[in-house]
Write a protein that holds these residues in place. Structure first.
Motif, PDB file in Angstrom:
ATOM      1  N   ASP A   1      56.231  44.839  55.534  1.00 53.35           N
ATOM      2  CA  ASP A   1      56.178  46.188  54.970  1.00 53.35           C
ATOM      3  C   ASP A   1      56.938  47.140  55.898  1.00 53.35           C
ATOM      4  O   ASP A   1      57.607  46.695  56.831  1.00 53.35           O
TER       5      ASP A   1
ATOM      6  N   TYR B   1      62.795  49.302  50.651  1.00 50.09           N
ATOM      7  CA  TYR B   1      61.745  48.375  50.230  1.00 50.09           C
ATOM      8  C   TYR B   1      61.945  47.020  50.901  1.00 50.09           C
ATOM      9  O   TYR B   1      63.013  46.720  51.447  1.00 50.09           O
TER      10      TYR B   1
ATOM     11  N   LYS C   1      61.689  42.861  50.375  1.00 44.67           N
ATOM     12  CA  LYS C   1      61.702  41.795  49.371  1.00 44.67           C
ATOM     13  C   LYS C   1      62.108  40.490  50.047  1.00 44.67           C
ATOM     14  O   LYS C   1      63.137  40.439  50.733  1.00 44.67           O
TER      15      LYS C   1
END
Length: 414
Positions: free
Chosen positions: A245, A258, A260
């Motif tokens: 995160d 973000y 991924k």
């Protein structure tokens, strides 16, 4: 002698504003010589014009300051230290000792940058007080243990001490430790971001800064101001990105950040504006390696010693990450000078298009070196960079269509 000079009994004594031989041997230094204001000047200034003066061996605040003025600072910056001083207030008086204060034109007052040991005559203060505003607090952050506080009343001398040792902080009052905490922990950041400092993004982040005295509209007197510097302790190698995160980072702007499949992505959003993902902590001297892959366009960068201004604007120095032909590994100043170190046409060939690249950035004092895929790119010595301090930040350029993947952000603190 001015009227303010009659507020307190004389400070003059053979024991005051001097160091013993033992203190000298331990490395203590005086910040006030007992006779002059030498070594002090206005906050963000070059000379002393604020209402402070020397009376009978004391530095005295005349009491004409306000929230927006009346601050004086040391000429020298300090990082880790023990700072001790005697202080005395008038009835209901309000003052403070600040440290790690940063001076920049963007900051009109020092307390939005540096923590404060609050000095206050609580029993006689006129007005309502929150607990975080009272004597001995780390202002608006941490509270002291009231059971350990033995305070002499207004008009009498007290002694306070701040210990700042590589993030470990202690407040002392009249020989008793009244408060301690660790700076820059999750708890510290939670307090910073949820209270008075929620709209002061750079509050308390600096690892070094000037010492500051506050005239808050009440006469205050100081003597025996002395400091002992403590050594810097380099931290262990760390991962800035945990692969899970964005913990430890703060996003600015509406562009997309973000995680991924264990990778950190930056991607242009619908506004197609500048966007930044900045470390929540400052890193001054370090050796950083990052891996990046430009999946679309790739106009990005790594900011060093940067700070946040006006919500989305970042001031600092950028190590360029860009498509081939646009200077990856060069250094750009985001305000003022623009490009300050550019790579050659031959060095452009070190960038691997559509594949993973490794950037190394080493910052030490006023020198910055960059490498791309093991090839030396820039070796720059610059006085302005040497005076800077701040965050590491990743950038999304404006214009839209950008997508860059990042991994293995590994930092060694120098």
């Amino acid at each position: 002698m001015t009227t303010a000079g009659f507020l307190f009994p004389s400070c003059i004594s053979s024991q005051h504003n001097t160091l013993t031989e033992a203190e000298k041997a331990e490395g203590w230094q005086l910040l006030f010589d007992g006779e002059t204001m030498q070594g002090w000047r206005d906050y963000n200034g070059t000379t002393l014009t604020e209402p402070w003066h020397v009376v009978d061996g004391c530095i005295q605040a005349v009491g004409k300051g306000s929230d927006g003025n009346g601050y004086i600072v040391t000429e020298k910056m300090y990082e880790n230290f023990e700072l001790s001083w005697d202080w005395k207030l008038t009835k209901g008086g309000n003052s403070g000792m600040l440290y790690h204060v940063v001076e920049r034109p963007q900051y009109k007052v020092p307390y939005v940058t540096g923590p404060e040991y609050q000095l206050l005559d609580v029993p006689n203060f006129e007005g309502e007080l929150e607990e975080w505003q009272k004597l001995g607090v780390d202002y608006a952050m941490y509270l002291p243990d009231q059971s350990k506080m033995k305070v002499n009343p207004y008009g009498k001398w007290n002694n306070s001490k701040i210990v700042f040792d590589n993030g470990h902080v202690e407040h002392w009052l009249n020989g008793q430790k009244i408060l301690e905490f660790e700076a820059w922990t999750d708890d510290w950041h939670s307090r910073k971001n949820s209270g008075k400092w929620a709209n002061a993004p750079e509050y308390g982040l600096a690892k070094k800064g000037v010492i500051c005295l506050q005239d808050h509209g009440d006469p205050a007197s100081f003597r025996n101001i002395k400091i002992k510097e403590l050594p810097h302790k380099p931290s262990k190698e760390r991962l800035l990105f945990n692969g899970i995160d964005l913990h430890g980072w703060e996003a600015y702007g509406t562009e997309l950040w973000y995680v991924k499949n264990g990778l950190l992505y930056c991607e242009s959003g619908p506004d197609k504006q500048y966007g930044y993902l900045a470390t929540r902590d400052y890193y001054d001297n370090f050796d950083l390696t990052v891996e990046f892959k430009q999946e679309a366009d790739g106009n990005s960068g790594v900011f060093i010693r940067s700070f946040i201004e006006e919500k989305v604007k970042v001031n600092g120095w950028q190590v360029e990450v860009a498509p081939k032909g646009h200077g990856t590994g060069g250094i750009y100043e985001s305000y003022g000078r623009g490009w300050i170190a550019q790579i050659t046409k031959e060095q452009e060939e070190h960038l691997k298009v559509g594949d993973w690249n490794t950037m190394r950035i080493k910052v030490a004092g006023d020198n910055i070196k960059t490498w791309l895929n093991g090839h030396p790119m820039i070796d720059l010595t610059d006085e302005k960079i040497g005076k800077g301090q701040g965050r590491i930040a990743l950038q999304i350029h404006d214009g839209g269509g950008i997508k860059v993947a990042w991994r293995n952000l590994i930092l060694s603190d120098e």
